[in-house]
Every structure is written in C-alpha cells, then in structure tokens.
Write a protein that holds these residues in place. Structure first.
Motif, mmCIF file in Angstrom:
data_model
loop_
_atom_site.group_PDB
_atom_site.id
_atom_site.type_symbol
_atom_site.label_atom_id
_atom_site.label_comp_id
_atom_site.label_asym_id
_atom_site.label_seq_id
_atom_site.Cartn_x
_atom_site.Cartn_y
_atom_site.Cartn_z
ATOM 1 N N UNK A 5 -0.148 -41.233 36.820
ATOM 2 C CA UNK A 5 -0.961 -40.033 36.874
ATOM 3 C C UNK A 5 -0.036 -38.853 36.634
ATOM 4 N N UNK A 6 -0.399 -38.005 35.706
ATOM 5 C CA UNK A 6 0.365 -36.790 35.487
ATOM 6 C C UNK A 6 -0.168 -35.762 36.468
ATOM 7 N N UNK A 7 0.698 -35.289 37.350
ATOM 8 C CA UNK A 7 0.273 -34.340 38.360
ATOM 9 C C UNK A 7 0.879 -32.975 38.097
ATOM 10 N N UNK A 54 -8.525 -34.811 37.183
ATOM 11 C CA UNK A 54 -7.154 -34.302 37.232
ATOM 12 C C UNK A 54 -6.550 -34.500 38.619
ATOM 13 N N UNK A 55 -5.285 -34.868 38.665
ATOM 14 C CA UNK A 55 -4.531 -35.006 39.902
ATOM 15 C C UNK A 55 -3.595 -33.808 40.046
ATOM 16 N N UNK A 56 -3.486 -33.265 41.263
ATOM 17 C CA UNK A 56 -2.518 -32.211 41.553
ATOM 18 C C UNK A 56 -1.785 -32.571 42.835
ATOM 19 N N UNK A 57 -0.628 -31.954 43.004
ATOM 20 C CA UNK A 57 0.168 -32.164 44.213
ATOM 21 C C UNK A 57 0.298 -30.829 44.925
ATOM 22 N N UNK A 58 -0.220 -30.755 46.142
ATOM 23 C CA UNK A 58 -0.149 -29.511 46.909
ATOM 24 C C UNK A 58 1.208 -29.392 47.594
ATOM 25 N N UNK A 65 -7.281 -35.328 43.897
ATOM 26 C CA UNK A 65 -7.946 -35.585 42.624
ATOM 27 C C UNK A 65 -9.240 -34.787 42.589
ATOM 28 N N UNK A 66 -9.494 -34.139 41.450
ATOM 29 C CA UNK A 66 -10.733 -33.390 41.260
ATOM 30 C C UNK A 66 -11.863 -34.374 40.973
ATOM 31 N N UNK A 67 -12.874 -34.340 41.820
ATOM 32 C CA UNK A 67 -14.044 -35.198 41.640
ATOM 33 C C UNK A 67 -15.299 -34.353 41.773
ATOM 34 N N UNK A 76 -0.213 -39.423 49.287
ATOM 35 C CA UNK A 76 0.908 -38.499 49.206
ATOM 36 C C UNK A 76 1.407 -38.394 47.768
ATOM 37 N N UNK A 77 2.223 -37.416 47.535
ATOM 38 C CA UNK A 77 2.815 -37.231 46.204
ATOM 39 C C UNK A 77 4.113 -38.013 46.043
ATOM 40 N N UNK A 78 4.378 -38.895 46.993
ATOM 41 C CA UNK A 78 5.536 -39.779 46.904
ATOM 42 C C UNK A 78 5.464 -40.529 45.578
ATOM 43 N N UNK A 79 6.543 -40.560 44.804
ATOM 44 C CA UNK A 79 6.512 -41.260 43.505
ATOM 45 C C UNK A 79 6.052 -42.714 43.603
ATOM 46 N N UNK A 80 6.283 -43.362 44.735
ATOM 47 C CA UNK A 80 5.828 -44.728 44.886
ATOM 48 C C UNK A 80 4.302 -44.817 45.016
ATOM 49 N N UNK A 81 3.677 -43.703 45.387
ATOM 50 C CA UNK A 81 2.223 -43.641 45.525
ATOM 51 C C UNK A 81 1.552 -43.386 44.173
#
Length: 82
Positions: A5-7, A54-58, A65-67, A76-81
């Motif tokens: 996902x590109x955040x 779209x995905x964003x990281x606060x 995610x915009x729904x 979380x915005x952890x890269x493993x997530x």
C-alpha cells in the motif's frame, strides 16, 4: 495485511481544518458514523481530499483507509503491517 500500500504521511488532524470522521470497524458507533458521511467518494484529512481506497499514515502512526467518506483504522504504520 498482504500486498503493498502506498501511504501518505498526513500528520495530526488539525481541528480547524476539515477531516473526515475516523473509526474502527468494530466500533459500536461505526454504522452511525458511516451513515453521517453518506457514501462520499473521498475522505478529507486537514482539508486535503483523498480518493476512496487510499491509505494514509497519521502522526500517531495509525494506518487509515478511506472508505466511502470515512477513515477506517487498519492498524499501525509499521512497515511489517503494510
């Protein structure tokens, strides 16, 4: 979560700017909040619009995610997530 996902880093919500509601799918209030935004094709974060999906990281490191006009917490915005 699988796939890439590109955040976008969006920072913290500014109470003086337009930001769509943020909710957890499991929230008791989720359905009520979802009805309030009327299936919009975009979400707003600090008065910037983002398309559905779209995905964003606060700044609190929450992956959102915009729904249909509503930001949904996806973890979380952890890269493993991602």
């Amino acid at each position: 979560m699988t796939g890439e996902h590109i955040t976008t880093e969006v920072g913290a919500p500014d109470p003086e700017l337009e930001t769509s509601p943020i909710a957890d799918e499991g929230d008791e209030e989720f359905d009520v909040i979802a009805q309030e935004v009327e299936d919009l094709p975009v979400c707003y974060f600090n008065s910037v619009s983002y398309p559905a999906g779209k995905y964003v990281c606060s700044s609190s490191k929450e992956l959102l995610q915009c729904q249909k006009g509503l930001w949904v917490r996806m973890g979380t915005c952890d890269p493993d997530n991602l």
